[in-house]
Write a protein that holds these residues in place. Structure first.
Motif, mmCIF file in Angstrom:
data_model
loop_
_atom_site.group_PDB
_atom_site.id
_atom_site.type_symbol
_atom_site.label_atom_id
_atom_site.label_comp_id
_atom_site.label_asym_id
_atom_site.label_seq_id
_atom_site.Cartn_x
_atom_site.Cartn_y
_atom_site.Cartn_z
ATOM 1 N N ILE A 54 -1.791 2.640 4.010
ATOM 2 C CA ILE A 54 -1.115 1.862 5.025
ATOM 3 C C ILE A 54 0.630 1.867 4.758
ATOM 4 C CG2 ILE A 54 -1.298 -0.412 4.195
ATOM 5 C CD1 ILE A 54 -1.441 -1.137 7.246
ATOM 6 N N ARG A 55 1.296 2.173 5.768
ATOM 7 C CA ARG A 55 3.029 2.112 5.597
ATOM 8 C C ARG A 55 3.587 1.284 6.581
ATOM 9 N NH1 ARG A 55 0.346 6.990 5.406
ATOM 10 N NH2 ARG A 55 0.984 8.527 3.821
ATOM 11 N N TRP A 56 4.560 0.801 6.348
ATOM 12 C CA TRP A 56 5.550 -0.258 7.245
ATOM 13 C C TRP A 56 6.792 0.002 7.275
ATOM 14 C CZ3 TRP A 56 2.067 -1.744 3.286
ATOM 15 C CH2 TRP A 56 0.877 -2.730 3.552
ATOM 16 N N PHE A 57 7.481 0.004 8.324
ATOM 17 C CA PHE A 57 8.925 -0.287 8.423
ATOM 18 C C PHE A 57 9.254 -1.822 8.626
ATOM 19 C CE2 PHE A 57 9.888 3.916 10.724
ATOM 20 C CZ PHE A 57 10.397 4.589 9.551
ATOM 21 N N GLY A 62 15.932 -3.953 15.751
ATOM 22 C CA GLY A 62 15.112 -2.921 16.440
ATOM 23 C C GLY A 62 15.299 -1.446 15.785
ATOM 24 N N HIS A 63 16.010 -1.426 14.490
ATOM 25 C CA HIS A 63 16.134 -0.119 13.888
ATOM 26 C C HIS A 63 15.462 -0.133 12.454
ATOM 27 C CE1 HIS A 63 19.292 1.351 16.930
ATOM 28 N NE2 HIS A 63 19.686 -0.117 16.849
ATOM 29 N N PRO A 64 14.834 0.819 11.781
ATOM 30 C CA PRO A 64 14.102 0.895 10.695
ATOM 31 C C PRO A 64 15.135 0.765 9.799
ATOM 32 C CG PRO A 64 13.357 2.538 12.087
ATOM 33 C CD PRO A 64 14.493 1.855 12.911
ATOM 34 N N ALA A 65 14.931 -0.282 8.746
ATOM 35 C CA ALA A 65 16.146 -0.230 7.512
ATOM 36 C C ALA A 65 15.364 -0.363 6.389
ATOM 37 C CB ALA A 65 16.705 -1.796 7.891
ATOM 38 N N GLY A 66 14.233 -0.518 6.200
ATOM 39 C CA GLY A 66 13.287 -0.550 4.949
ATOM 40 C C GLY A 66 11.625 -0.033 5.059
ATOM 41 N N PHE A 67 11.117 0.397 4.058
ATOM 42 C CA PHE A 67 9.908 0.787 4.176
ATOM 43 C C PHE A 67 9.014 0.855 2.888
ATOM 44 C CE2 PHE A 67 7.144 4.628 2.243
ATOM 45 C CZ PHE A 67 6.563 4.906 3.522
ATOM 46 N N ALA A 68 7.677 0.531 3.256
ATOM 47 C CA ALA A 68 6.985 0.238 2.199
ATOM 48 C C ALA A 68 5.498 1.020 2.415
ATOM 49 C CB ALA A 68 6.527 -1.371 2.044
ATOM 50 N N ARG A 69 4.897 1.130 1.253
ATOM 51 C CA ARG A 69 3.541 1.871 1.294
ATOM 52 C C ARG A 69 2.719 1.207 0.317
ATOM 53 N NH1 ARG A 69 4.204 7.854 1.421
ATOM 54 N NH2 ARG A 69 5.452 7.441 -0.623
ATOM 55 N N VAL A 70 1.336 0.944 0.709
ATOM 56 C CA VAL A 70 0.231 0.507 -0.359
ATOM 57 C C VAL A 70 -0.775 1.646 0.014
ATOM 58 C CG1 VAL A 70 -1.502 -1.096 -0.271
ATOM 59 C CG2 VAL A 70 0.807 -1.991 -0.135
ATOM 60 N N SER A 71 -1.312 2.143 -1.194
ATOM 61 C CA SER A 71 -2.076 3.049 -1.135
ATOM 62 C C SER A 71 -3.244 2.815 -2.360
ATOM 63 C CB SER A 71 -1.683 4.542 -1.370
ATOM 64 O OG SER A 71 -0.791 4.712 -2.522
ATOM 65 N N ARG A 72 -4.332 3.606 -2.155
ATOM 66 C CA ARG A 72 -5.417 3.437 -3.346
ATOM 67 C C ARG A 72 -6.001 5.146 -3.482
ATOM 68 N NH1 ARG A 72 -10.746 3.713 -2.923
ATOM 69 N NH2 ARG A 72 -10.630 3.276 -0.658
ATOM 70 N N ASN A 82 -1.357 1.183 -5.422
ATOM 71 C CA ASN A 82 -0.061 1.687 -5.423
ATOM 72 C C ASN A 82 0.936 1.128 -4.573
ATOM 73 O OD1 ASN A 82 -0.951 3.571 -7.636
ATOM 74 N ND2 ASN A 82 -1.711 4.605 -6.093
ATOM 75 N N LEU A 83 1.928 0.552 -5.166
ATOM 76 C CA LEU A 83 3.129 -0.129 -4.025
ATOM 77 C C LEU A 83 4.408 0.549 -4.166
ATOM 78 C CD1 LEU A 83 4.038 -2.423 -2.146
ATOM 79 C CD2 LEU A 83 4.380 -3.494 -4.207
ATOM 80 N N GLU A 84 4.953 0.835 -3.165
ATOM 81 C CA GLU A 84 6.217 1.226 -3.242
ATOM 82 C C GLU A 84 7.034 0.566 -1.883
ATOM 83 O OE1 GLU A 84 6.233 6.055 -2.994
ATOM 84 O OE2 GLU A 84 4.518 5.537 -2.021
ATOM 85 N N SER A 119 6.728 1.618 -9.531
ATOM 86 C CA SER A 119 7.974 2.222 -10.483
ATOM 87 C C SER A 119 9.161 2.046 -9.761
ATOM 88 C CB SER A 119 7.606 3.649 -10.648
ATOM 89 O OG SER A 119 7.763 4.407 -9.390
ATOM 90 N N VAL A 120 10.057 1.818 -10.702
ATOM 91 C CA VAL A 120 11.512 1.698 -10.370
ATOM 92 C C VAL A 120 12.343 2.604 -11.126
ATOM 93 C CG1 VAL A 120 11.376 -0.702 -9.517
ATOM 94 C CG2 VAL A 120 12.160 -0.193 -12.021
#
Length: 309
Positions: A54-57, A62-72, A82-84, A119-120
């Motif tokens: 699943i991914r998020w903004f 009202g403008h996308p300024a960041g992103f995240a993703r959780v995956s398995r 996994n988290l980004e 990871s960073v």
């Protein structure tokens, strides 16, 4: 340090297929060129939530300024996710990363996560501090390096005649060839250890992957035995990337990895690349030594992190 409260103007929402252009633009802003190109070309994984991802903004005004993703990864032990989290440098310090962390970590828990991996960059102390404040610990170091193809001379690195090199594009695209690649990649290179996928899962991850190119799956053989593999692709107009190179343990120290590296380099050259990049774990001194001998130059890499939840 106390957590910064989430700014009331920040809204976090899941991505949909309509967000492709905005996601590509955000990736460009953060320097993720290959990911941006894959999204624009329609070669990325579907953006909508799925069973494994699943991914998020995070939006401001009202403008996308960041992103995240959780995956398995479906073939690893249950509970490992996994988290980004990605926020452009100009937007840091505005609560976006924290807002994304709150939503993403809650979603991971809800999906049964017991451990998060992330990871960073190893030259990004602010990102590392952000992760450490949320309980992450360093679990390894991945080094990255590149080779200048405009000055590299392959003739300085001879290859034993017993090694035969070919790619998956040279073979029939049938189940026999695909199963041999699966066996080599997931079993033989690891001597049967670790988390090995089923052939059906390997097919979904590799042969049906947006990134898969048969000519970029380069195999080394001695006699009729497949003894090594190198995966290479293009991540930009003039940039190749050697994603992995491995040799079956019984055939190591016979020049197989060097032969595969040289074939990957020549493949990238034929695509017009001026550089080829790669990465290696800090524990893999043998491959790091090969890269140094070929002339790869080190650049900032990645710290691998984990956190139990």
């Amino acid at each position: 340090m106390p957590e910064r409260p989430t700014h009331p103007d920040i809204h976090v929402r899941p991505l949909t297929k309509a967000d492709a252009a905005s996601l590509a633009a955000l990736f460009d802003t953060c320097g993720w060129r290959a990911e941006a190109e894959a999204v624009r070309a329609g070669r990325s994984a579907p953006l909508e939530p799925s069973e494994t991802t699943i991914r998020w903004f995070a939006e401001r005004d009202g403008h996308p300024a960041g992103f995240a993703r959780v995956s398995r990864d479906p073939y690893v032990e249950a509970g490992r996710f996994n988290l980004e989290i990605l926020v452009p440098p100009s937007q840091r310090g505005n609560g976006l990363a924290h807002a994304l962390w709150q939503v993403a970590s809650a979603e991971a828990r809800g999906r049964g996560a017991t451990e998060l991996r992330a990871s960073v960059r190893d030259n990004d102390p602010l990102a590392l501090a952000f992760a450490e404040r949320r309980g992450f610990e360093t679990d390894g170091h991945t080094f990255e390096s590149f080779l200048d193809l405009e000055t590299f001379e392959a003739a300085n690195h001879p290859v034993p005649e017993e090694i035969r090199i070919f790619s998956m594009a040279d073979l029939p695209d049938d189940e026999v060839s695909r199963r041999k690649l699966w066996r080599l990649n997931d079993w033989d290179l690891e001597a049967g250890e670790g988390a090995c996928r089923s052939f059906e899962q390997f097919t979904r991850d590799v042969f049906e992957g947006y990134w898969y190119r048969p000519e970029g799956q380069i195999v080394a053989a001695i006699d009729e035995e497949w003894v090594g593999l190198s995966a290479v692709g293009m991540t930009g107009e003039a940039k190749g990337y050697n994603m992995m190179t491995g040799t079956v343990p019984a055939y190591r120290r016979r020049g197989v990895a060097t032969a595969l590296k040289l074939s990957s380099i020549e493949w990238a050259r034929r695509q017009g690349a001026r550089q080829i990049w790669t990465h290696n774990g800090s524990h893999n001194e043998a491959m790091l030594s090969i890269n140094r001998k070929l002339g790869y130059q080190p650049v900032p890499g990645w710290l691998r992190l984990k956190r139990e939840i």
